[in-house]
Motif scaffolding. Structure first.
Motif, PDB file in Angstrom:
ATOM      1  N   UNK A  45       2.885  13.738   3.324  1.00 50.84           N
ATOM      2  CA  UNK A  45       4.133  13.026   3.595  1.00 50.84           C
ATOM      3  C   UNK A  45       4.482  12.142   2.408  1.00 50.84           C
ATOM      4  N   UNK A  46       5.764  12.100   2.067  1.00 47.84           N
ATOM      5  CA  UNK A  46       6.230  11.290   0.948  1.00 47.84           C
ATOM      6  C   UNK A  46       6.967  10.060   1.470  1.00 47.84           C
ATOM      7  N   UNK A  47       6.666   8.921   0.862  1.00 42.92           N
ATOM      8  CA  UNK A  47       7.406   7.685   1.156  1.00 42.92           C
ATOM      9  C   UNK A  47       7.846   7.068  -0.169  1.00 42.92           C
ATOM     10  N   UNK A  48       9.139   6.975  -0.370  1.00 44.07           N
ATOM     11  CA  UNK A  48       9.677   6.418  -1.612  1.00 44.07           C
ATOM     12  C   UNK A  48      10.830   5.478  -1.302  1.00 44.07           C
ATOM     13  N   UNK A  49      11.163   4.677  -2.298  1.00 47.13           N
ATOM     14  CA  UNK A  49      12.327   3.777  -2.215  1.00 47.13           C
ATOM     15  C   UNK A  49      13.130   3.920  -3.499  1.00 47.13           C
ATOM     16  N   UNK A  50      14.349   4.518  -3.457  1.00 51.46           N
ATOM     17  CA  UNK A  50      15.024   5.082  -2.285  1.00 51.46           C
ATOM     18  C   UNK A  50      14.371   6.378  -1.806  1.00 51.46           C
ATOM     19  N   UNK A  66       0.085  20.598  -9.276  1.00 51.19           N
ATOM     20  CA  UNK A  66       1.125  19.786  -8.649  1.00 51.19           C
ATOM     21  C   UNK A  66       1.737  18.891  -9.714  1.00 51.19           C
ATOM     22  N   UNK A  67       3.043  19.029  -9.938  1.00 49.35           N
ATOM     23  CA  UNK A  67       3.745  18.224 -10.929  1.00 49.35           C
ATOM     24  C   UNK A  67       4.476  17.091 -10.230  1.00 49.35           C
ATOM     25  N   UNK A  68       4.112  15.846 -10.570  1.00 48.91           N
ATOM     26  CA  UNK A  68       4.728  14.660  -9.985  1.00 48.91           C
ATOM     27  C   UNK A  68       5.761  14.097 -10.951  1.00 48.91           C
ATOM     28  N   UNK A  69       6.969  13.844 -10.446  1.00 47.96           N
ATOM     29  CA  UNK A  69       8.056  13.374 -11.301  1.00 47.96           C
ATOM     30  C   UNK A  69       7.855  11.940 -11.767  1.00 47.96           C
ATOM     31  N   UNK A  70       7.134  11.137 -10.979  1.00 49.30           N
ATOM     32  CA  UNK A  70       6.933   9.737 -11.335  1.00 49.30           C
ATOM     33  C   UNK A  70       7.938   8.802 -10.707  1.00 49.30           C
ATOM     34  N   UNK A  71       9.085   9.301 -10.316  1.00 47.84           N
ATOM     35  CA  UNK A  71      10.153   8.515  -9.694  1.00 47.84           C
ATOM     36  C   UNK A  71      10.719   9.281  -8.513  1.00 47.84           C
ATOM     37  N   UNK A  72      11.315   8.548  -7.529  1.00 42.94           N
ATOM     38  CA  UNK A  72      11.361   7.092  -7.393  1.00 42.94           C
ATOM     39  C   UNK A  72      10.008   6.517  -6.997  1.00 42.94           C
ATOM     40  N   UNK A  73       9.898   5.193  -7.033  1.00 43.21           N
ATOM     41  CA  UNK A  73       8.639   4.551  -6.718  1.00 43.21           C
ATOM     42  C   UNK A  73       8.202   4.816  -5.288  1.00 43.21           C
ATOM     43  N   UNK A  74       6.916   5.038  -5.095  1.00 44.34           N
ATOM     44  CA  UNK A  74       6.387   5.270  -3.760  1.00 44.34           C
ATOM     45  C   UNK A  74       5.056   5.981  -3.820  1.00 44.34           C
ATOM     46  N   UNK A 106      -5.239   4.839   3.134  1.00 49.77           N
ATOM     47  CA  UNK A 106      -3.874   4.423   3.463  1.00 49.77           C
ATOM     48  C   UNK A 106      -3.771   4.286   4.974  1.00 49.77           C
ATOM     49  N   UNK A 107      -3.329   3.102   5.427  1.00 54.73           N
ATOM     50  CA  UNK A 107      -3.359   2.782   6.853  1.00 54.73           C
ATOM     51  C   UNK A 107      -2.076   2.092   7.277  1.00 54.73           C
ATOM     52  N   UNK A 108      -1.808   2.164   8.576  1.00 55.59           N
ATOM     53  CA  UNK A 108      -0.695   1.399   9.125  1.00 55.59           C
ATOM     54  C   UNK A 108      -1.000  -0.082   8.959  1.00 55.59           C
ATOM     55  N   UNK A 109       0.001  -0.844   8.614  1.00 58.18           N
ATOM     56  CA  UNK A 109      -0.208  -2.270   8.422  1.00 58.18           C
ATOM     57  C   UNK A 109       0.786  -2.823   7.432  1.00 58.18           C
ATOM     58  N   UNK A 110       0.465  -3.946   6.813  1.00 58.29           N
ATOM     59  CA  UNK A 110       1.416  -4.593   5.901  1.00 58.29           C
ATOM     60  C   UNK A 110       1.684  -3.726   4.682  1.00 58.29           C
ATOM     61  N   UNK A 111       2.883  -3.893   4.112  1.00 53.62           N
ATOM     62  CA  UNK A 111       3.254  -3.203   2.880  1.00 53.62           C
ATOM     63  C   UNK A 111       3.450  -4.242   1.786  1.00 53.62           C
ATOM     64  N   UNK A 112       3.099  -3.885   0.559  1.00 55.40           N
ATOM     65  CA  UNK A 112       3.381  -4.700  -0.612  1.00 55.40           C
ATOM     66  C   UNK A 112       4.453  -3.955  -1.398  1.00 55.40           C
ATOM     67  N   UNK A 113       5.701  -4.344  -1.187  1.00 52.89           N
ATOM     68  CA  UNK A 113       6.837  -3.579  -1.705  1.00 52.89           C
ATOM     69  C   UNK A 113       6.769  -2.164  -1.126  1.00 52.89           C
ATOM     70  N   UNK A 114       6.597  -1.154  -1.970  1.00 50.83           N
ATOM     71  CA  UNK A 114       6.477   0.210  -1.442  1.00 50.83           C
ATOM     72  C   UNK A 114       5.024   0.639  -1.319  1.00 50.83           C
TER      73      UNK A 114
END
Length: 221
Positions: A45-50, A66-74, A106-114
């Motif tokens: 699963x991917x989580x990014x902002x935006x 696997x090629x990762x674009x680096x953006x957006x942050x997440x 990686x767990x459910x809980x607080x986030x530090x930005x993304x």
């Protein structure tokens, strides 16, 4: 009367058990399994902002890299959670070296930005093998970063073992009941104990620099 070897071993095992000093070592229970299937991002699963579509950010190439674009942050994370394992990751910078990381537990809980609640194994150029407690994660060992500064860092302990830009690097990470050991390109670089969380999903950060992944495997202990 001379005690036989069998009786002697039995007696020693009983004594160890009584003293609770002979807990069995954790061993691998399965062969290493790939975390990517080589075709698509099933199980991730991917989580990014935006927010962005996962196939636009992480592309599975014909050779399975696997090629990762680096953006957006997440970050990209497994849908399954893991505890007590040996994780093998190979990565290289496909462009200018930059920042990135492997996220453990990686767990459910607080986030530090993304960034999620997790333990980060740093792959940032010049800091490979550093360990960072993300979003209120903790471990016993004191940080090496200055008090009160962010992010909190426990720097790698040996001389840099990162390979030149463009070459493949490997990280071997062993997690056992809150103890995490990190080896970079065959060099032991870091160790923490009483890590919390001690289990969770496996993830990869996006911090602006494109990179590639291959041979990402996990062996349960």
């Amino acid at each position: 009367m001379r005690m036989t070897n069998t009786r002697l071993c039995t007696g020693l095992l009983a004594l160890c058990a009584a003293l609770q000093g002979c807990a069995p070592a954790q061993v691998a229970t399965d062969a290493p399994q790939p975390l990517f299937n080589g075709r698509d991002l099933a199980g991730w699963e991917l989580r990014t902002e935006p927010k962005a579509p996962a196939p636009d950010v992480f592309k599975v190439q014909p050779d399975g890299v696997i090629a990762a674009a680096g953006n957006p942050g997440g970050f990209l994370a497994t849908t399954d959670s893991y505890r007590n394992y040996r994780l093998h990751v190979e990565w290289r910078w496909s462009g200018k070296p930059g920042n990135g990381g492997v996220l453990l537990h990686v767990s459910d809980g607080p986030m530090d930005r993304v960034w999620p609640l997790s333990i980060q194994v740093q792959t940032k150029k010049g800091a490979v093998g550093d360990l960072l407690p993300m979003a209120n994660a903790t471990f016993t060992e004191p940080p090496t970063s200055a008090p009160g500064t962010q992010p909190i860092i426990k720097a790698h302990t040996a001389a840099d073992s990162e390979r030149p830009a463009g070459e493949w690097n490997s990280a071997d990470i062993v997690s056992r009941d809150g103890t995490i050991e990190v080896t970079i390109n065959g060099v032991a670089q870091n160790r923490i104990t009483n890590a919390r969380p001690a289990e969770g999903k496996i993830g990869f950060q996006l911090e602006g620099a494109p990179y590639e992944l291959r041979n990402v495997t996990l062996q349960k202990l």
